[in-house]
Design an enzyme around this catalytic site. Sequence first.
Site, PDB file in Angstrom:
ATOM      1  N   THR A  42      74.596  -1.796 -12.922  1.00 15.37           N
ATOM      2  CA  THR A  42      74.773  -1.755 -11.465  1.00 15.37           C
ATOM      3  C   THR A  42      76.199  -2.167 -11.086  1.00 15.37           C
ATOM      4  O   THR A  42      76.411  -2.943 -10.147  1.00 15.37           O
ATOM      5  CB  THR A  42      73.716  -2.638 -10.736  1.00 15.37           C
ATOM      6  OG1 THR A  42      72.447  -2.520 -11.399  1.00 15.37           O
ATOM      7  CG2 THR A  42      73.511  -2.172  -9.297  1.00 15.37           C
TER       8      THR A  42
ATOM      9  N   GLU B  40      71.207  -4.650 -20.819  1.00 18.18           N
ATOM     10  CA  GLU B  40      71.943  -4.319 -19.595  1.00 18.18           C
ATOM     11  C   GLU B  40      71.662  -5.400 -18.559  1.00 18.18           C
ATOM     12  O   GLU B  40      70.571  -5.481 -18.004  1.00 18.18           O
ATOM     13  CB  GLU B  40      71.517  -2.942 -19.065  1.00 18.18           C
ATOM     14  CG  GLU B  40      72.214  -2.585 -17.757  1.00 18.18           C
ATOM     15  CD  GLU B  40      71.754  -1.261 -17.149  1.00 18.18           C
ATOM     16  OE1 GLU B  40      71.376  -0.332 -17.880  1.00 18.18           O
ATOM     17  OE2 GLU B  40      71.782  -1.185 -15.903  1.00 18.18           O
TER      18      GLU B  40
ATOM     19  N   LYS C 164      74.198   8.063 -17.168  1.00 19.97           N
ATOM     20  CA  LYS C 164      72.871   7.555 -16.858  1.00 19.97           C
ATOM     21  C   LYS C 164      72.229   8.639 -15.991  1.00 19.97           C
ATOM     22  O   LYS C 164      72.918   9.264 -15.182  1.00 19.97           O
ATOM     23  CB  LYS C 164      73.056   6.255 -16.075  1.00 19.97           C
ATOM     24  CG  LYS C 164      71.826   5.510 -15.720  1.00 19.97           C
ATOM     25  CD  LYS C 164      72.191   4.040 -15.475  1.00 19.97           C
ATOM     26  CE  LYS C 164      71.011   3.268 -14.948  1.00 19.97           C
ATOM     27  NZ  LYS C 164      71.146   1.826 -15.166  1.00 19.97           N
TER      28      LYS C 164
ATOM     29  N   ARG D 157      73.027  -7.177  -9.827  1.00 20.02           N
ATOM     30  CA  ARG D 157      72.232  -7.203  -8.589  1.00 20.02           C
ATOM     31  C   ARG D 157      72.045  -8.630  -8.125  1.00 20.02           C
ATOM     32  O   ARG D 157      71.478  -8.879  -7.063  1.00 20.02           O
ATOM     33  CB  ARG D 157      70.855  -6.570  -8.836  1.00 20.02           C
ATOM     34  CG  ARG D 157      70.963  -5.101  -9.140  1.00 20.02           C
ATOM     35  CD  ARG D 157      69.633  -4.504  -9.539  1.00 20.02           C
ATOM     36  NE  ARG D 157      69.895  -3.341 -10.357  1.00 20.02           N
ATOM     37  CZ  ARG D 157      68.972  -2.611 -10.950  1.00 20.02           C
ATOM     38  NH1 ARG D 157      67.705  -2.912 -10.800  1.00 20.02           N
ATOM     39  NH2 ARG D 157      69.311  -1.583 -11.675  1.00 20.02           N
TER      40      ARG D 157
HETATM   41  C1  3PG Z   1      67.982   0.817 -13.391  1.00 30.60           C
HETATM   42  O1  3PG Z   1      68.907   0.391 -12.728  1.00 30.60           O
HETATM   43  O2  3PG Z   1      68.182   1.281 -14.506  1.00 30.60           O
HETATM   44  C2  3PG Z   1      66.628   0.880 -12.796  1.00 30.60           C
HETATM   45  O3  3PG Z   1      66.492   0.038 -11.728  1.00 30.60           O
HETATM   46  C3  3PG Z   1      65.534   0.686 -13.765  1.00 30.60           C
HETATM   47  O4  3PG Z   1      64.429   1.223 -13.174  1.00 30.60           O
HETATM   48  P1  3PG Z   1      62.968   0.692 -13.446  1.00 30.60           P
HETATM   49  O5  3PG Z   1      62.837  -0.598 -12.720  1.00 30.60           O
HETATM   50  O6  3PG Z   1      62.048   1.773 -12.908  1.00 30.60           O
HETATM   51  O7  3PG Z   1      62.837   0.533 -14.933  1.00 30.60           O
END
Ligand code: 3PG
Length: 216
Positions: A68, A40, A128, A44
């Site tokens: 995202t 993924e 999700k 960002r």
């Molecule tokens: C995401 O977008 O899936 C999260 O930011 C992942 O979260 P983590 O940094 O706690 O793994």
Amino acid sequence: MDMIKTLGDAGIIPVIVIDDIEKAVPLANALVKGGLPVLEVTFRTSCAAEAIAKIKAEVPGAVLIAGTVLTLKQLVAAKDAGAEACVAPGFDPAIVKAANELGVPFCPGVATASELSQALALGCKMVKFFPAESAGGVKYIKDLLGAFRWTGVKFMPTGGVKLSNVGEYLAVKEIICCGGTWIAPKDAIASGDWAAIEKLASDAAALAKEIKAKFA
Ligand code: 3PG
């Protein structure tokens, strides 16, 4: 792409933040080599689309998911770059509808029964659950399943999931995979420590395989 099958087979999905485009290919190579082929790449950072296209072209075996994805512009950029599916941390009906129209498999984020209801009404088969640990963790998903199991919905929890707790999540049948940044830490990417990332990926892949075999 059959999103549920592909993500379910992977079990653990590295959530990647790429600041420097030059790091995209070696990072993806390390993750795929470690046994986690579904990646993924999050929108960002401004080079997300470029990273998706580059990894797709240069890393055999990698399956690219855009993460995202918050705007129509990002959705189109993700599709054009070659992402096989998109995920988002939240539920925006306009984006889900646009993805449906474009034929892009889309997995929105939910954290409540109301959001889950709306996602299902738009045809989503997988969501999700974000931010998983802060929103109530495995217990919360199990409680949601009490009401929603009959719909067949599948979950991908992310947010606070790591090697030490991913097993609890993957032991729930409807949780087909988990995502997390722990497999691709910012510091290791910055320093180009690909061996460390490959090891994190192989530990995660081995655990996912072991749990899935146990609960199959
Ligand atoms: C995401 O977008 O899936 C999260 O930011 C992942 O979260 P983590 O940094 O706690 O793994």
